[in-house]
Design a protein around this motif. Structure first.
Motif, short mmCIF file in Angstrom:
data_model
loop_
_atom_site.label_atom_id
_atom_site.label_comp_id
_atom_site.label_asym_id
_atom_site.label_seq_id
_atom_site.Cartn_x
_atom_site.Cartn_y
_atom_site.Cartn_z
N UNK A 157 0.81 -1.22 0.00
CA UNK A 157 0.00 0.00 0.00
C UNK A 157 0.84 1.27 0.00
N UNK A 158 2.17 1.12 0.30
CA UNK A 158 3.01 2.32 0.34
C UNK A 158 4.23 2.24 -0.59
N UNK A 159 4.63 1.04 -1.00
CA UNK A 159 5.83 0.91 -1.84
C UNK A 159 5.77 -0.38 -2.64
N UNK A 160 6.43 -0.35 -3.80
CA UNK A 160 6.53 -1.56 -4.62
C UNK A 160 7.73 -2.42 -4.23
N UNK A 161 8.54 -1.98 -3.27
CA UNK A 161 9.75 -2.71 -2.87
C UNK A 161 9.39 -4.10 -2.33
N UNK A 162 10.21 -5.08 -2.66
CA UNK A 162 10.03 -6.44 -2.18
C UNK A 162 11.37 -6.98 -1.68
N UNK A 163 11.34 -7.88 -0.71
CA UNK A 163 12.60 -8.49 -0.24
C UNK A 163 13.28 -9.26 -1.35
N UNK A 164 14.62 -9.23 -1.33
CA UNK A 164 15.42 -9.96 -2.31
C UNK A 164 16.41 -10.86 -1.57
N UNK A 165 16.61 -12.04 -2.11
CA UNK A 165 17.55 -13.00 -1.52
C UNK A 165 18.97 -12.43 -1.58
N UNK A 166 19.74 -12.63 -0.51
CA UNK A 166 21.09 -12.03 -0.44
C UNK A 166 22.19 -13.09 -0.51
N UNK A 167 21.88 -14.27 -1.05
CA UNK A 167 22.91 -15.29 -1.17
C UNK A 167 23.24 -15.99 0.13
N UNK A 168 22.30 -15.98 1.07
CA UNK A 168 22.51 -16.56 2.40
C UNK A 168 21.37 -17.53 2.68
N UNK A 169 21.73 -18.79 2.88
CA UNK A 169 20.77 -19.81 3.28
C UNK A 169 21.22 -20.42 4.59
N UNK A 170 20.27 -20.65 5.48
CA UNK A 170 20.62 -21.12 6.82
C UNK A 170 19.74 -22.30 7.21
N UNK A 171 20.26 -23.11 8.12
CA UNK A 171 19.51 -24.24 8.67
C UNK A 171 19.54 -24.10 10.19
N UNK A 172 18.36 -24.18 10.79
CA UNK A 172 18.26 -24.08 12.25
C UNK A 172 18.01 -25.45 12.86
N UNK A 173 18.80 -25.78 13.88
CA UNK A 173 18.66 -27.01 14.63
C UNK A 173 18.70 -26.68 16.12
N UNK A 174 18.68 -27.70 16.98
CA UNK A 174 18.77 -27.41 18.40
C UNK A 174 19.00 -28.64 19.25
N UNK A 175 19.56 -28.39 20.43
CA UNK A 175 19.80 -29.44 21.42
C UNK A 175 19.00 -29.09 22.66
N UNK A 176 17.97 -29.89 23.02
CA UNK A 176 17.17 -29.57 24.20
C UNK A 176 17.88 -29.97 25.49
N UNK A 177 17.63 -29.18 26.54
CA UNK A 177 18.11 -29.51 27.88
C UNK A 177 19.59 -29.91 27.86
N UNK A 178 20.41 -29.09 27.25
CA UNK A 178 21.80 -29.47 26.96
C UNK A 178 22.62 -29.71 28.22
N UNK A 179 22.32 -29.00 29.31
CA UNK A 179 23.10 -29.20 30.54
C UNK A 179 22.97 -30.63 31.06
#
Length: 369
Positions: A157-179
């Motif tokens: 409604x205010x701009x035609x700008x759109x996000x563009x990919x920046x050559x960065x891909x990531x994967x998120x993982x996790x370790x529960x209750x690590x202590x």
């Protein structure tokens, strides 16, 4: 004023809270069906955003849930060389404390009337002061605020700008209750942020307040369709972890062991940004806050800018309750300057991460001179 806020994220809730403090009602429309529907993500480094929490009258509650130990930093190279270790003293000031995103969101939600958030309302369209929702239903507004994140639909409604990919891909993982489950890895990661920066790749581990360590694997200078060509079978978590370990072959065994210890949450994330310094001609009855207005690389500024956006728009509206267009224009003028500077700094940090010798360049950033 009839103020409609699209999105119950940090910016939208900060705006609703500051307006509430000043006796101005607003309604937040959120597409999620209920408050606890979705995992809110990991820790946030809140520094400049503390100003917004002061304006919202929430700074004491924030400091009570913030983790000073989250300011700890460990920076390493892929061969295991430790370049930097900064451990926060117990009485150190909370300049950049970490806080669970879910806890901060809960603090903001609890600070506004329950009826001020309408769950299960997804933005469909808006014009001439009428807001429509997917599946039916509508309402009127004097001011429509897009706080609907990276993929904002209000933005159009205010701009035609759109996000563009920046050559960065990531994967998120996790370790529960690590202590409890992996005390050896818990000691290695420490209490705060653990970064291993290589050429074109990085591993980050972040201690969360619930005992989980979130692990982020980043692949730089990669195409937007990289996940499709990477041979990572995301529908088979054990096989996905094995493939990720292969991609980090040659790195110190402690780092691949960290990946191997993760559970079956394996989430791909493609990183995009809006143009640095994005502006638009002011529209009298529509504006944006947060990632909807200035999506940046994920290097620690986004949530802070969103909080400040919400607070400062709220203050501008409180100061000019009978002149919404002037309040919007005043807010946008300040926001463009502030977030433009933050976006340029974020882009510089992103450039360090993607360049050869990233670890040494980041060390120089932390220890200039």
């Amino acid at each position: 004023m009839t103020i409609a806020i699209i999105g119950a994220g940090m910016g939208g809730l900060a705006l609703a809270r500051v307006l509430h403090v000043h006796g101005i009602d607003a309604v937040v429309y959120e597409r999620e069906p209920a408050r606890g529907t979705r995992d809110q993500g990991g820790m946030l480094d809140i520094h400049s955003g503390q100003e917004a929490l002061r304006e919202a009258g929430l700074i004491d509650q924030f400091l009570a849930i913030a983790r000073g130990a989250g300011q700890d930093i460990r920076l390493l190279e892929p061969d295991g060389t430790l370049l930097l270790q900064e451990d926060t003293l117990d009485d150190a000031p909370l300049l950049r404390p970490e806080v669970d995103r879910a806890d901060l969101r809960a603090l903001l939600l609890d600070s506004i009337p329950e009826h001020a958030v309408r769950w299960g309302h997804q933005f469909d369209s808006a014009d001439n002061g009428v807001l429509r929702f997917v599946g039916g239903g509508s309402t009127t507004y004097d001011l429509l605020v897009g706080a609907d994140g990276a993929n904002s639909r209000v933005r159009a409604l205010v701009t035609d700008a759109r996000p563009a990919h920046i050559g960065h891909n990531a994967v998120e993982l996790g370790i529960p209750d690590i202590d409890r489950t992996r005390p050896d890895l818990a000691a290695m990661v420490g209490r705060g942020n653990y970064w291993v920066l290589g050429d074109g790749m990085s591993l980050a581990a972040q201690r969360n307040g619930d005992g989980r360590v979130r692990v982020g694997l980043s692949f730089y200078n990669t195409a937007e369709d990289w996940f499709a060509t990477s041979a990572i079978p995301f529908d088979d978590p054990p096989a996905a972890r094995a493939r990720l370990i292969d991609l980090f072959s040659g790195w110190d065994a402690r780092f691949t062991e960290l990946i191997a210890a993760c559970d079956d949450t394996v989430v791909p994330r493609s990183i995009s940004t809006l143009p640095v310094g994005l502006t638009w001609p002011s529209v009298p009855d529509v504006t944006l806050v947060g990632d909807a207005a200035h999506l940046m690389p994920p290097v620690g500024e986004g949530a802070n800018m969103a909080l400040l956006d919400g607070a400062r728009l709220g203050l501008a509206l409180a100061a000019r309750p009978h002149d919404i267009p002037a309040a919007v224009e005043e807010y946008e003028r300040e926001m463009f300057e502030r977030t433009g500077a933050a976006a340029r700094m974020s882009a510089r940090i992103q450039d360090m991460l993607t360049s050869p010798g990233a670890a040494r360049r980041m060390l120089a950033f932390f220890q200039p001179g």
